[in-house]
Write a protein that holds these residues in place. Structure first.
Motif, PDB file in Angstrom:
ATOM      1  N   TRP A   5     -21.830   6.267  -6.617  1.00 41.63           N
ATOM      2  CA  TRP A   5     -21.763   5.013  -6.091  1.00 41.63           C
ATOM      3  C   TRP A   5     -20.145   5.003  -5.586  1.00 41.63           C
ATOM      4  CZ3 TRP A   5     -17.774   1.868  -7.834  1.00 41.63           C
ATOM      5  CH2 TRP A   5     -17.378   0.519  -7.199  1.00 41.63           C
ATOM      6  N   LEU A   6     -19.346   5.570  -6.502  1.00 37.45           N
ATOM      7  CA  LEU A   6     -17.962   5.818  -6.157  1.00 37.45           C
ATOM      8  C   LEU A   6     -17.542   6.388  -4.963  1.00 37.45           C
ATOM      9  CD1 LEU A   6     -15.365   4.718  -7.742  1.00 37.45           C
ATOM     10  CD2 LEU A   6     -15.171   6.872  -8.788  1.00 37.45           C
ATOM     11  N   ASP A   7     -18.592   7.673  -4.672  1.00 39.95           N
ATOM     12  CA  ASP A   7     -18.485   8.300  -3.414  1.00 39.95           C
ATOM     13  C   ASP A   7     -18.818   7.490  -2.288  1.00 39.95           C
ATOM     14  OD1 ASP A   7     -18.050  11.194  -3.045  1.00 39.95           O
ATOM     15  OD2 ASP A   7     -19.488  11.092  -1.834  1.00 39.95           O
ATOM     16  N   ARG A   8     -19.586   6.503  -2.532  1.00 36.51           N
ATOM     17  CA  ARG A   8     -20.196   5.892  -1.130  1.00 36.51           C
ATOM     18  C   ARG A   8     -19.065   4.625  -0.745  1.00 36.51           C
ATOM     19  NH1 ARG A   8     -26.045   3.745  -1.380  1.00 36.51           N
ATOM     20  NH2 ARG A   8     -26.276   5.999  -1.133  1.00 36.51           N
ATOM     21  N   TYR A   9     -18.255   4.022  -2.087  1.00 38.80           N
ATOM     22  CA  TYR A   9     -17.860   3.044  -1.720  1.00 38.80           C
ATOM     23  C   TYR A   9     -16.342   2.968  -2.073  1.00 38.80           C
ATOM     24  CZ  TYR A   9     -22.378   0.879  -1.441  1.00 38.80           C
ATOM     25  OH  TYR A   9     -23.722   0.659  -0.955  1.00 38.80           O
ATOM     26  N   PHE A  10     -15.766   4.060  -2.206  1.00 41.63           N
ATOM     27  CA  PHE A  10     -14.338   4.363  -2.649  1.00 41.63           C
ATOM     28  C   PHE A  10     -13.518   3.519  -1.771  1.00 41.63           C
ATOM     29  CE2 PHE A  10     -14.581   7.494   0.633  1.00 41.63           C
ATOM     30  CZ  PHE A  10     -13.357   7.506   1.259  1.00 41.63           C
ATOM     31  N   LEU A  11     -13.804   3.459  -0.562  1.00 47.00           N
ATOM     32  CA  LEU A  11     -12.677   2.770   0.702  1.00 47.00           C
ATOM     33  C   LEU A  11     -12.908   1.177   0.192  1.00 47.00           C
ATOM     34  CD1 LEU A  11     -10.932   3.192   3.118  1.00 47.00           C
ATOM     35  CD2 LEU A  11     -13.226   2.668   4.526  1.00 47.00           C
ATOM     36  N   LEU A  12     -13.846   0.735  -0.171  1.00 45.42           N
ATOM     37  CA  LEU A  12     -13.670  -0.642  -0.468  1.00 45.42           C
ATOM     38  C   LEU A  12     -12.791  -1.110  -1.603  1.00 45.42           C
ATOM     39  CD1 LEU A  12     -17.412  -1.761   0.183  1.00 45.42           C
ATOM     40  CD2 LEU A  12     -15.434  -1.774   1.677  1.00 45.42           C
ATOM     41  N   LEU A  13     -12.478  -0.316  -2.436  1.00 45.55           N
ATOM     42  CA  LEU A  13     -11.631  -0.564  -3.572  1.00 45.55           C
ATOM     43  C   LEU A  13     -10.153  -0.885  -3.330  1.00 45.55           C
ATOM     44  CD1 LEU A  13     -12.452   2.546  -5.929  1.00 45.55           C
ATOM     45  CD2 LEU A  13     -13.553   0.286  -6.081  1.00 45.55           C
ATOM     46  N   GLN A  14      -9.928  -0.550  -2.106  1.00 46.09           N
ATOM     47  CA  GLN A  14      -8.589  -0.883  -1.585  1.00 46.09           C
ATOM     48  C   GLN A  14      -8.351  -2.595  -1.348  1.00 46.09           C
ATOM     49  OE1 GLN A  14      -5.739   1.429  -1.511  1.00 46.09           O
ATOM     50  NE2 GLN A  14      -7.352   2.543  -2.213  1.00 46.09           N
ATOM     51  N   LEU A  15      -9.722  -3.136  -1.290  1.00 43.75           N
ATOM     52  CA  LEU A  15      -9.554  -4.684  -1.204  1.00 43.75           C
ATOM     53  C   LEU A  15      -9.142  -5.454  -2.243  1.00 43.75           C
ATOM     54  CD1 LEU A  15     -12.749  -5.036   1.250  1.00 43.75           C
ATOM     55  CD2 LEU A  15     -10.366  -5.070   1.943  1.00 43.75           C
ATOM     56  N   PRO A  16     -10.012  -5.284  -3.369  1.00 45.96           N
ATOM     57  CA  PRO A  16      -9.331  -5.807  -4.469  1.00 45.96           C
ATOM     58  C   PRO A  16      -7.961  -5.435  -5.072  1.00 45.96           C
ATOM     59  CG  PRO A  16     -10.942  -4.344  -5.280  1.00 45.96           C
ATOM     60  CD  PRO A  16     -10.933  -4.489  -3.733  1.00 45.96           C
ATOM     61  N   LEU A  17      -7.577  -4.143  -4.759  1.00 48.68           N
ATOM     62  CA  LEU A  17      -6.227  -3.689  -5.233  1.00 48.68           C
ATOM     63  C   LEU A  17      -5.115  -4.478  -4.260  1.00 48.68           C
ATOM     64  CD1 LEU A  17      -4.166  -1.774  -6.531  1.00 48.68           C
ATOM     65  CD2 LEU A  17      -4.671  -0.239  -4.813  1.00 48.68           C
ATOM     66  N   GLY A  18      -5.413  -4.545  -2.891  1.00 51.08           N
ATOM     67  CA  GLY A  18      -4.753  -5.486  -1.878  1.00 51.08           C
ATOM     68  C   GLY A  18      -4.625  -6.747  -2.390  1.00 51.08           C
ATOM     69  N   LEU A  19      -5.647  -7.215  -2.742  1.00 52.27           N
ATOM     70  CA  LEU A  19      -5.493  -8.967  -3.110  1.00 52.27           C
ATOM     71  C   LEU A  19      -4.640  -8.899  -4.608  1.00 52.27           C
ATOM     72  CD1 LEU A  19      -9.320  -9.931  -2.610  1.00 52.27           C
ATOM     73  CD2 LEU A  19      -7.374 -10.476  -1.202  1.00 52.27           C
ATOM     74  N   LEU A  20      -4.989  -8.091  -5.589  1.00 54.00           N
ATOM     75  CA  LEU A  20      -4.094  -8.060  -6.791  1.00 54.00           C
ATOM     76  C   LEU A  20      -2.520  -8.078  -6.444  1.00 54.00           C
ATOM     77  CD1 LEU A  20      -3.871  -8.345  -9.686  1.00 54.00           C
ATOM     78  CD2 LEU A  20      -4.304  -5.777  -9.572  1.00 54.00           C
ATOM     79  N   LEU A  21      -2.230  -7.123  -5.585  1.00 48.64           N
ATOM     80  CA  LEU A  21      -0.887  -6.644  -5.186  1.00 48.64           C
ATOM     81  C   LEU A  21      -0.333  -7.924  -4.413  1.00 48.64           C
ATOM     82  CD1 LEU A  21      -1.115  -3.245  -4.039  1.00 48.64           C
ATOM     83  CD2 LEU A  21       0.060  -3.970  -6.212  1.00 48.64           C
ATOM     84  N   TYR A  22      -0.989  -8.553  -3.419  1.00 48.26           N
ATOM     85  CA  TYR A  22      -0.655  -9.972  -2.972  1.00 48.26           C
ATOM     86  C   TYR A  22      -0.288 -10.957  -3.903  1.00 48.26           C
ATOM     87  CZ  TYR A  22      -0.442 -13.712   0.584  1.00 48.26           C
ATOM     88  OH  TYR A  22      -0.063 -14.705   1.127  1.00 48.26           O
ATOM     89  N   ALA A  23      -1.226 -11.344  -4.824  1.00 49.83           N
ATOM     90  CA  ALA A  23      -0.970 -12.152  -5.802  1.00 49.83           C
ATOM     91  C   ALA A  23       0.158 -11.961  -6.591  1.00 49.83           C
ATOM     92  CB  ALA A  23      -2.194 -12.239  -6.568  1.00 49.83           C
ATOM     93  N   LEU A  24       0.518 -10.647  -6.809  1.00 48.71           N
ATOM     94  CA  LEU A  24       1.645 -10.478  -7.662  1.00 48.71           C
ATOM     95  C   LEU A  24       2.927 -10.316  -6.981  1.00 48.71           C
ATOM     96  CD1 LEU A  24       0.331  -7.380  -9.731  1.00 48.71           C
ATOM     97  CD2 LEU A  24       0.468  -9.642 -10.519  1.00 48.71           C
ATOM     98  N   GLY A  25       2.889 -10.065  -5.595  1.00 50.15           N
ATOM     99  CA  GLY A  25       4.432  -9.931  -5.050  1.00 50.15           C
ATOM    100  C   GLY A  25       4.413 -10.107  -3.636  1.00 50.15           C
ATOM    101  N   GLY A  26       3.210 -10.969  -3.084  1.00 50.38           N
ATOM    102  CA  GLY A  26       2.986 -11.257  -1.544  1.00 50.38           C
ATOM    103  C   GLY A  26       2.949  -9.779  -0.692  1.00 50.38           C
ATOM    104  N   TRP A  27       3.259 -10.040   0.593  1.00 48.83           N
ATOM    105  CA  TRP A  27       2.873  -8.727   1.488  1.00 48.83           C
ATOM    106  C   TRP A  27       3.973  -7.689   1.361  1.00 48.83           C
ATOM    107  CZ3 TRP A  27      -1.458  -8.766   4.198  1.00 48.83           C
ATOM    108  CH2 TRP A  27      -1.958  -9.657   4.319  1.00 48.83           C
ATOM    109  N   SER A  28       4.868  -7.831   0.719  1.00 51.08           N
ATOM    110  CA  SER A  28       5.853  -6.610   0.305  1.00 51.08           C
ATOM    111  C   SER A  28       5.168  -5.912  -0.501  1.00 51.08           C
ATOM    112  CB  SER A  28       7.189  -7.395  -0.379  1.00 51.08           C
ATOM    113  OG  SER A  28       7.977  -6.270  -0.836  1.00 51.08           O
ATOM    114  N   PHE A  29       4.472  -6.412  -1.727  1.00 52.61           N
ATOM    115  CA  PHE A  29       3.667  -5.340  -2.439  1.00 52.61           C
ATOM    116  C   PHE A  29       2.527  -4.773  -1.875  1.00 52.61           C
ATOM    117  CE2 PHE A  29       4.640  -6.733  -7.272  1.00 52.61           C
ATOM    118  CZ  PHE A  29       6.110  -6.604  -6.975  1.00 52.61           C
ATOM    119  N   VAL A  30       1.854  -5.361  -0.919  1.00 51.43           N
ATOM    120  CA  VAL A  30       0.934  -4.869  -0.070  1.00 51.43           C
ATOM    121  C   VAL A  30       1.158  -3.633   0.724  1.00 51.43           C
ATOM    122  CG1 VAL A  30      -0.930  -5.553   1.471  1.00 51.43           C
ATOM    123  CG2 VAL A  30      -0.414  -7.104  -0.253  1.00 51.43           C
TER     124      VAL A  30
END
Length: 285
Positions: free
Chosen positions: A159-184
Motif C-alpha cells: 500500500w505504501l509503495d503505491r500511495y506514498f506520493l499522496l502522503l504529502q497532502l495531509p502533511l501539507g494541510l497540517l503544515l498549513y494549519a500550523l503556520g500557513g504557506w510559509s510552513f508549506v
C-alpha cells in the motif's frame, strides 16, 4: 531467491529514454522551493531542519536503509512500519522501490547496466539522471518487487509503495494549519529538495571523492561533509565493506547521527540483533 540469481542474465546496453513526466515533476518541486525567500521565517526554517532529520535520518537512513534494506537490526513490527511511513514521507519512492534499487546497487555496485545509479556512468547520472531516464527493470513495479520479496509480501508496504506520493497532502494541510504557506513552502518543497540532493550525494559524490579505509572492489569512499549532511551515510566506504553493519561511522570522530538513534532504541529495548562491526577488519595501509 537472491538478487544475484534474479539478475544473472546480462542486460546489455539499453537505449535511454527521457521521462518528461519525471522532468516536469522534479522541475516543479524545485521551482516551488525557489519561493523560499518570499516565505521566510525562522520558525519555517526550523520546520525544514526538523523534518529533514525526521524523514531523512529516521525515515530513510534508519528505516529504509539500515532496517529494511540490510536488516542491520530488528524492531517491533509496528515500529518498523512507522519508520517506513516516515521514509515514504521523504518523497524518495515507496519502500519496496527504494529497497529493491539499493539491494541491486550493492549486488552489482557500479555495473553500468545492473546498478540503477552506477557511478561509472558519471556524477550526474548517479546523482539524478537515473531518475530522469527510468529503466523499466528498476522502475516497473512488477519487476522491482522481485528484488524485495520480504517487503512485497507485506500488505502495508504494498500500500505504501503505491500511495506514498499522496502522503504529502495531509502533511501539507497540517503544515498549513500550523503556520500557513510559509510552513508549506519550507516544510514540503524546501525540505524535499534539500533531502533529495543530500541523499543523492551518497550515490554520486561518495563514489568519486573521499578516503578509502577498506579494500572494496568498488569506488566507495568515506566523505566527511557528506556524512554530516546525511546523518552518517557519507561513511560510505565503511558501509560498502560491511553493508549489514548498523553503524556507518566506525571511528570516534566519524559522526553518525543515525547510529545515535539506533543506540537509543537499543537502550530502550526496542532494537534487537543490532549488527556491529567486526572486532578485526582488514584495512588499507
Amino acid at each position: 531467491m537472491t538478487v544475484q540469481s534474479l539478475s544473472s542474465a546480462p542486460i546489455g546496453e539499453q537505449p535511454l529514454i527521457l521521462s518528461w513526466r519525471n522532468v516536469a515533476f522534479f522541475s516543479a518541486v524545485h521551482a516551488l522551493a525557489l519561493l523560499a525567500p518570499w516565505f521566510f521565517s525562522w520558525s519555517a526554517l526550523g520546520v525544514t531542519i526538523a523534518l529533514h532529520w525526521l524523514f531523512g535520518s529516521i525515515g530513510i537512513c534508519l528505516g529504509y536503509h539500515r532496517l529494511l534494506t540490510h536488516r542491520s537490526l530488528q524492531v517491533p513490527k509496528a515500529l518498523e512500519h512507522t519508520f517506513a511511513l516516515l521514509g515514504a514521507l521523504a518523497l524518495q519512492g515507496g519502500p519496496i522501490f527504494w529497497v529493491a534499487g539499493h539491494r541491486l546497487h550493492h549486488a552489482f555496485t557500479e555495473d553500468v547496466d545492473k546498478d540503477p545509479y552506477s557511478a561509472r556512468r558519471g556524477f550526474w547520472w548517479s546523482h539524478m539522471l537515473w531518475i530522469m531516464y527510468p529503466r523499466p527493470e528498476f522502475f516497473a513495479t512488477e519487476t522491482y518487487r522481485k528484488y524485495a520479496p520480504d517487503l512485497a509480501r507485506d500488505p502495508f508496504y504494498t500500500w505504501l509503495d503505491r500511495y506514498f506520493l499522496l502522503l504529502q497532502l495531509p502533511l501539507g494541510l497540517l503544515l498549513y494549519a500550523l503556520g500557513g504557506w510559509s510552513f508549506v513552502v519550507y516544510g514540503v518543497f524546501v525540505r524535499v529538495v534539500l533531502l533529495w540532493h543530500t541523499t543523492w550525494l551518497i550515490n554520486s559524490a561518495t563514489h568519486l571523492i573521499g578516503d578509502r579505509t577498506f579494500k572494496t572492489e568498488d569506488g566507495s569512499r568515506n566523505l566527511w561533509w557528506a556524512a554530516l549532511l546525511t546523518f552518517g551515510e557519507g561513511w560510505h566506504n565503511n558501509h560498502h565493506a560491511y553493508p549489514k553493519v548498523a553503524k556507518a561511522g566506525w571511528k570516534w570522530w566519524q559522526v553518525d547521527i543515525t547510529w545515535w538513534a539506533i543506540q537509543s532504541l537499543k537502550v530502550l529495548g526496542l532494537a534487537q540483533k543490532v549488527v556491529m562491526p567486526p572486532l578485526q577488519a582488514e584495512t588499507t595501509k
